[in-house]
Design an enzyme around this catalytic site. Sequence first.
Site, mmCIF file in Angstrom:
data_model
loop_
_atom_site.group_PDB
_atom_site.id
_atom_site.type_symbol
_atom_site.label_atom_id
_atom_site.label_comp_id
_atom_site.label_asym_id
_atom_site.label_seq_id
_atom_site.Cartn_x
_atom_site.Cartn_y
_atom_site.Cartn_z
ATOM 1 N N ASP A 140 0.903 -1.153 0.000
ATOM 2 C CA ASP A 140 0.000 0.000 0.000
ATOM 3 C C ASP A 140 0.939 1.199 0.000
ATOM 4 O O ASP A 140 1.328 1.697 1.048
ATOM 5 C CB ASP A 140 -0.883 -0.052 1.243
ATOM 6 N N CYS B 231 -3.549 5.182 -3.981
ATOM 7 C CA CYS B 231 -4.794 5.942 -4.125
ATOM 8 C C CYS B 231 -4.501 7.174 -4.982
ATOM 9 O O CYS B 231 -4.985 8.259 -4.725
ATOM 10 C CB CYS B 231 -5.392 6.311 -2.770
#
Length: 168
Positions: free
Chosen positions: A16, A69
Site C-alpha cells: 500500500d 490511491c
Amino acid sequence: YERWWTGEKFDRILIDAPCSASGVIRRHPDIKTLRRETDVQALVELQAEILDAAWQMLAVGGELLYVTCSIFKDENEAQMKRFLSGHKNAKALEITDEMVGINWGRSCDPGRQLFPGQHAADGFYFCRLKNWPELMDCAGFLVSANHNWYVKMMILSVNFTASQTHHP
C-alpha cells in the site's frame, strides 16, 4: 527492512504505497493546495525503493500486489513499467473484470485504474506482479519453480496523507 527481515521469503506481498493521494481529492480537497510537483517526484522515488526492497523478500513464484490511491501515471503505470524493465524476473499479471467481480476500473498497461467518482469510489490503482524464476532450460523454456503453496503474507503499509505534507 534489513533490521527486522529474517531472510525468509514471502509468497505474497501487498504494498500500500505512499502516494500523492490524488485519487481521494474529492474527499480531501486540501490536497490541491498542499501537494507540490516536487512531492510527487519524491514519492515516486520512495515507491521505487519500497518496490525494490519488497521484491528482494518475494519468493520465486510469489506474487506482489502494488496499490496506490493516486491517479497520476508516474506513481502507477509508469512506476510499474520502470520496475518491470529493471527486473527481468518480474511479470505483470492481468487483472480481469471477472477476477475483480465487477467492471472495476479500466485496464492499464500494466494494472488497473479506478478514477474518482466511478462506482462512488475514490481513485485507486493496482498492479499484480509475479516473481518468475530466471532459469531457462536448454530449449529456452522457462523452468517452473517448485514452491510451497502455503501462503505467507507481509503487508507493507505506509500511511502518507495530505495532512502530513503541509507547505506554508
